[in-house]
Design an enzyme around this catalytic site. Structure first.
Site, PDB file in Angstrom:
ATOM      1  N   SER A 143       2.457  -6.131   9.847  1.00 38.33           N
ATOM      2  CA  SER A 143       1.857  -4.818  10.084  1.00 38.33           C
ATOM      3  C   SER A 143       1.004  -4.480   8.894  1.00 38.33           C
ATOM      4  O   SER A 143       1.111  -5.083   7.840  1.00 38.33           O
ATOM      5  CB  SER A 143       2.915  -3.757  10.304  1.00 38.33           C
ATOM      6  N   LYS A 144       0.168  -3.486   9.093  1.00 37.13           N
ATOM      7  CA  LYS A 144      -0.768  -3.152   8.026  1.00 37.13           C
ATOM      8  C   LYS A 144      -0.030  -2.690   6.772  1.00 37.13           C
ATOM      9  O   LYS A 144      -0.517  -2.831   5.675  1.00 37.13           O
ATOM     10  CB  LYS A 144      -1.761  -2.101   8.498  1.00 37.13           C
ATOM     11  N   ARG A 145       1.164  -2.138   6.945  1.00 36.73           N
ATOM     12  CA  ARG A 145       1.871  -1.645   5.764  1.00 36.73           C
ATOM     13  C   ARG A 145       2.319  -2.774   4.858  1.00 36.73           C
ATOM     14  O   ARG A 145       2.488  -2.599   3.665  1.00 36.73           O
ATOM     15  CB  ARG A 145       3.092  -0.843   6.189  1.00 36.73           C
TER      16      ARG A 145
ATOM     17  N   THR B   7      -5.081   4.302  10.219  1.00 39.49           N
ATOM     18  CA  THR B   7      -4.445   4.439   8.905  1.00 39.49           C
ATOM     19  C   THR B   7      -4.630   3.160   8.088  1.00 39.49           C
ATOM     20  O   THR B   7      -3.993   2.991   7.057  1.00 39.49           O
ATOM     21  CB  THR B   7      -2.941   4.754   9.071  1.00 39.49           C
TER      22      THR B   7
END
Ligand code: GLU
Length: 322
Positions: free
Chosen positions: A250-252, A15
């Site tokens: 985190s990637k978010r 994602t």
């Protein structure tokens, strides 16, 4: 599959680009398996079709290869337990659901998102406990419903006990830990809990190593794996990477990606040596080759405490890992 051989897996969701948190987990999965002469599986967890992208899946394979964290079985290499991409495994999940359905363990749930939010999680980030609202519905009541239901599994009043490699002994009473949980969403997608349990069982995974954020899902996965007639793997949940304010990287939240660091001229040995040192696997702050890391890192030294990653990491690495 040869009996007695350790089988570990790294199971990222495509994602976003591979970020530092993924690298940390992938590195530890790789170390655990390579130090024991086992097999490493790469499984692409793209069961969330809306959020998963082919671009990221491809980038994962490239970035892991660049890091030198190679796998023995995976989407490109194949292997005896494939396919290794969840979107290619829907028939396997459907068969598992049929088996559970035949045993009378599943029921449709018509609750709206708003209703579920109203019984919401006691603390942010925690799973909510379903209150069993649709559990006792009669057939006549179900027939009157117009919305497409999700499918839940009935959870017994049982306790699951397991020994985590880092967090130690855990006791989880299922009704108070997960309650009846969703195995297929109302949009037809298979839930993470179902897919991951079926995959770990059928792929013969003996050792699961993953982020501590998934510790809370472990009891229900062990229960499901046993229900399907398999032996549950051994679990090790590893500390999460955080920034100096204690926020999870985190990637978010625009986590640092492998690509970004590579573009800044950081090499893979530097990056992995840094993580090994920060994670207490090594006493010394210096750059080692991957072969040396495999020899020197001690997984027993892992602690449950979050790992703080330096600000402006690329500058730090060029200064202290020349
Ligand atoms: N796919 C999950 C993730 O990327 C990991 C699942 C697992 O390791 O059980 O967060």
């Amino acid at each position: 599959m040869t009996a007695g051989i350790m089988r570990g897996r790294f199971a990222p969701s495509p994602t976003g680009y591979l970020h530092l948190g993924n690298v940390w987990t992938a590195f530890l999965c790789w170390l655990q398996v390579r130090q024991q002469g086992g097999k490493l599986i790469l499984r692409i967890e793209d069961n969330d079709e809306q959020r998963s992208k082919e671009l990221f899946r491809q980038a994962f394979l490239e970035d892991l290869t660049w890091l030198g964290l190679l796998w023995d079985e995976g989407p490109d290499t194949g292997g005896p337990a494939g396919p290794y991409t969840q979107q290619e495994r829907y028939a396997v999940y459907a068969a598992a659901l049929r088996q559970l359905q035949e045993r009378g363990l599943l029921y449709p749930c018509y609750c709206t998102r708003a209703r579920l939010q109203s019984i919401g999680a006691p603390h942010p980030g925690e799973q909510y406990l379903y209150d069993g609202h649709c559990r006792q519905m009669s057939l006549a009541e179900r027939r009157q419903m117009t919305r497409t239901p999700s499918l839940r599994i009935r959870v017994p009043a049982a306790e699951i006990v397991f020994n985590d490699g880092v967090f130690g002994r855990k006791n989880a009473f299922l009704p108070a830990t997960c309650g009846d949980f969703i195995v297929r969403r109302s949009d037809g997608m298979y839930a993470y809990q179902l897919a991951v349990s079926v995959d770990d069982a059928l792929m013969g995974v003996t050792h699961v190593l993953r982020g501590a954020d998934l510790l809370a899902s472990t009891a229900q996965q062990i229960w499901l794996i046993r229900l399907l007639g398999y032996e549950a793997p051994a679990y090790t949940h590893v500390p999460l990477l955080v920034d100096s304010d204690g926020h999870r990287l985190s990637k978010r939240q625009n986590g640092i990606t492998v690509r970004y660091l590579r573009e800044q001229g950081i090499d893979s040995d530097t990056l992995l040596s840094y993580l090994a040192w920060r994670g207490h696997l090594l006493p010394d702050r210096r750059r080692y080759s991957l072969t040396e890391l495999k020899k020197r890192c001690d997984l027993q030294k892992l602690t449950a405490e979050n790992i703080v990653i330096h600000k402006n990491l690329e500058n730090y690495l060029s200064l202290f890992f020349p």
